[in-house]
Design an enzyme around this catalytic site. Structure first.
Site, PDB file in Angstrom:
ATOM      1  N   ASP A 125       4.088  17.853 -11.802  1.00  0.00           N
ATOM      2  CA  ASP A 125       3.151  18.080 -10.702  1.00  0.00           C
ATOM      3  C   ASP A 125       2.789  19.546 -10.485  1.00  0.00           C
ATOM      4  O   ASP A 125       2.343  19.899  -9.413  1.00  0.00           O
ATOM      5  CB  ASP A 125       3.740  17.494  -9.408  1.00  0.00           C
ATOM      6  CG  ASP A 125       2.664  17.265  -8.358  1.00  0.00           C
ATOM      7  OD1 ASP A 125       1.486  17.154  -8.729  1.00  0.00           O
ATOM      8  OD2 ASP A 125       3.012  17.208  -7.165  1.00  0.00           O
ATOM      9  N   CYS A 183      -7.787  -8.222  -7.730  1.00  0.00           N
ATOM     10  CA  CYS A 183      -7.222  -7.669  -6.481  1.00  0.00           C
ATOM     11  C   CYS A 183      -7.973  -6.399  -6.077  1.00  0.00           C
ATOM     12  O   CYS A 183      -8.428  -5.640  -6.923  1.00  0.00           O
ATOM     13  CB  CYS A 183      -5.746  -7.352  -6.710  1.00  0.00           C
ATOM     14  SG  CYS A 183      -4.951  -6.536  -5.324  1.00  0.00           S
ATOM     15  N   CYS A 186      -5.739  -2.371  -2.144  1.00  0.00           N
ATOM     16  CA  CYS A 186      -5.601  -0.936  -1.857  1.00  0.00           C
ATOM     17  C   CYS A 186      -6.916  -0.365  -1.346  1.00  0.00           C
ATOM     18  O   CYS A 186      -6.940   0.415  -0.390  1.00  0.00           O
ATOM     19  CB  CYS A 186      -5.132  -0.192  -3.101  1.00  0.00           C
ATOM     20  SG  CYS A 186      -6.129  -0.526  -4.563  1.00  0.00           S
ATOM     21  N   CYS A 190      -7.231   1.113   2.722  1.00  0.00           N
ATOM     22  CA  CYS A 190      -7.223   2.567   2.975  1.00  0.00           C
ATOM     23  C   CYS A 190      -7.772   2.850   4.380  1.00  0.00           C
ATOM     24  O   CYS A 190      -8.918   2.502   4.682  1.00  0.00           O
ATOM     25  CB  CYS A 190      -8.061   3.286   1.921  1.00  0.00           C
ATOM     26  SG  CYS A 190      -8.255   5.037   2.293  1.00  0.00           S
ATOM     27  N   CYS A 206      -9.022  11.635   2.039  1.00  0.00           N
ATOM     28  CA  CYS A 206      -7.680  11.046   1.853  1.00  0.00           C
ATOM     29  C   CYS A 206      -6.679  11.760   2.772  1.00  0.00           C
ATOM     30  O   CYS A 206      -6.613  12.990   2.821  1.00  0.00           O
ATOM     31  CB  CYS A 206      -7.278  11.204   0.387  1.00  0.00           C
ATOM     32  SG  CYS A 206      -5.583  10.725   0.044  1.00  0.00           S
ATOM     33  N   CYS A 233       0.519   9.971   2.630  1.00  0.00           N
ATOM     34  CA  CYS A 233       0.127   8.613   3.044  1.00  0.00           C
ATOM     35  C   CYS A 233       0.546   7.647   1.930  1.00  0.00           C
ATOM     36  O   CYS A 233       0.429   7.969   0.750  1.00  0.00           O
ATOM     37  CB  CYS A 233      -1.385   8.561   3.249  1.00  0.00           C
ATOM     38  SG  CYS A 233      -2.052   6.896   3.455  1.00  0.00           S
ATOM     39  N   CYS A 236      -2.092   2.850   0.342  1.00  0.00           N
ATOM     40  CA  CYS A 236      -2.638   2.179  -0.845  1.00  0.00           C
ATOM     41  C   CYS A 236      -1.543   1.785  -1.831  1.00  0.00           C
ATOM     42  O   CYS A 236      -1.801   1.054  -2.784  1.00  0.00           O
ATOM     43  CB  CYS A 236      -3.741   3.009  -1.511  1.00  0.00           C
ATOM     44  SG  CYS A 236      -3.271   4.669  -1.988  1.00  0.00           S
ATOM     45  N   CYS A 240       0.155  -2.756  -2.272  1.00  0.00           N
ATOM     46  CA  CYS A 240      -0.008  -3.219  -3.653  1.00  0.00           C
ATOM     47  C   CYS A 240       1.021  -4.307  -3.976  1.00  0.00           C
ATOM     48  O   CYS A 240       2.226  -4.083  -3.837  1.00  0.00           O
ATOM     49  CB  CYS A 240       0.138  -2.042  -4.612  1.00  0.00           C
ATOM     50  SG  CYS A 240       0.028  -2.554  -6.346  1.00  0.00           S
TER      51      CYS A 240
END
Ligand code: B12
Ligand code: SF4
Ligand code: SF4
Length: 317
Positions: A125, A183, A186, A190, A206, A233, A236, A240
């Site tokens: 990351d 599906c 998500c 949101c 977001c 958050c 989403c 799932c």
């Protein structure tokens, strides 16, 4: 490459795969996403675009990526937890950059032993690595409509860690199936309707972006959008079905939850001085927005919010 995967499992990685580095097959999607302004003020994503589109440029003679997943789930199968304010589960423990950085270095040294003379570089990351893309190419799962890498037996509450190497390792097969099917939970769930479409998130709307990456004060709309979320958050991912069915709480001691983060006292956060903030949260992901950003987030959470106009009635949260 069984030896590398065995070593990775011993180090605590939940799954490991290997991808051969090549031009990113979804480079056009990245270009379009950036051109649409969906990165907001994350200008580093524009600067890093060439490397994300061709990860061979990241490191001299790079040929392979050893890609790892680490399960950080704490509350499995929770579609609407009662506790508020909410903090995204990935942030409940010590900073994953530190914990995983060390583990990846150990894995890298195993790679250098197995392939003498090889060079390695570790990423989690932080850096120009297209991590979800490489994880899919390494066979670890598919990219869901929520843009998360979803492992079919673990779900998506995972960190991706990558070791790049100039060694030509035997690659795994990419995970070709798209198991989202029809599906769209998500997208519908949101709270800010931040998805422009499947696999197309406008970060500017977001909550994760607003509470972690956005600098400066919130507009009234942004403060409303944040709702009950103090940091990040999970909506989403919470909705799932692959998480509801397969995500399990981690037993990894490196990711033991800190109560100050998992169940924060938002009233205290608003008034906390910088010294106290650093004492409590040093070495945790909350240092990214820092004292100022977290005070802003806490104030937004405490502001009574009118209902958002654009939340569709009947969504299941
Ligand atoms: C910028 C960023 C953000 C931004 C933008 C998010 C976004 N959706 O792009 C913000 C701040 C909003 C964010 C939020 C979160 N993030 Co973030 N973020 C990143 C970061 C640094 C770069 C991602 C990026 O390049 N985005 C731009 C988009 C266009 O690129 P992409 O996500 O790689 O998507 C590619 C694929 O979708 C592919 N593609 C498009 N269509 C198709 C179709 C098919 C069939 C396939 C196979 C591929 C494909 O093309 C895209 C470009 O190559 C990565 C780390 C990294 N170095 O990659 C972490 C990372 C993606 N984040 C992570 C996490 C955990 C989160 C949050 C869950 C945190 C939270 N709980 O609040 C949320 C989730 C929000 C969401 N639904 O995406 C993890 C995801 C782990 C996983 N299992 O997927 C990562 C990988 C960090 C890590 N090392 O673990 N994040
Ligand atoms: S993290 Fe939250 S705000 Fe962001 S896209 Fe997912 S559900 Fe929407
Ligand atoms: S909620 Fe449904 S559409 Fe969204 S990522 Fe999960 S399976 Fe895919």
């Amino acid at each position: 490459m069984i030896d590398i995967k065995r070593r990775a499992a011993e180090l605590g990685f939940a799954a490991t795969g290997i991808a051969r580095l090549d031009r990113n097959p979804h480079a056009d999607e990245l270009d379009r996403w950036l051109a649409d302004g969906h990165a907001g003020t994350m200008t580093y994503l524009h600067r890093q675009a060439d490397k994300r589109k061709d990860p061979r440029l990241i490191m001299p003679k790079a040929q392979s990526a050893v890609v790892t997943l680490t399960n950080y789930c704490h509350e499995a199968g929770v579609a609407s937890p009662a506790a508020t304010p909410r903090v995204a589960q990935y942030a409940w423990s010590s900073d994953y950059h530190d914990v995983l950085g060390e583990r990846l270095e150990q894995l890298a040294s195993a790679i250098r032993e197995i392939v003498p003379g090889s060079a390695t570089r570790c990423y989690v990351d932080a850096g120009p690595v297209p991590e979800r893309e490489l994880a899919q190419l390494a066979g670890l799962g598919w990219i869901g409509k929520n843009m998360m890498l979803i492992h079919p037996e673990i779900g998506s509450f995972t960190f991706i860690g990558v070791v790049l190497t100039d060694a030509a390792l035997e690659p795994d097969l990419p995970f070709e199936a798209d198991r989202c099917g029809t599906c769209r939970r998500c997208l519908d769930a949101c709270p800010t309707q931040a998805f422009a479409g499947p696999r197309d998130l406008d970060a500017r709307a977001c909550i994760s972006y607003l509470t972690i990456e956005h600098r400066g004060e919130f507009t009234a709309t942004e403060a409303t959008q944040v709702g009950e979320w103090l940091f990040g958050c999970d909506v989403c991912q919470d909705v799932c079905p692959w998480n509801v069915s397969f995500a399990r709480a981690t037993l990894d001691p490196g990711f033991a939850p800190h109560p100050d983060i998992a169940r924060p006292d938002v009233g205290q956060l608003v008034t906390m001085n910088e010294q106290e903030f650093e004492r409590r949260y040093d070495g945790t992901p909350l240092t990214r927005p820092g004292h100022r950003g977290m005070r802003r987030n806490a104030a937004a959470v405490l502001t009574p919010s009118p209902p958002l106009h654009d939340v569709e009635p009947g969504n299941d949260l």
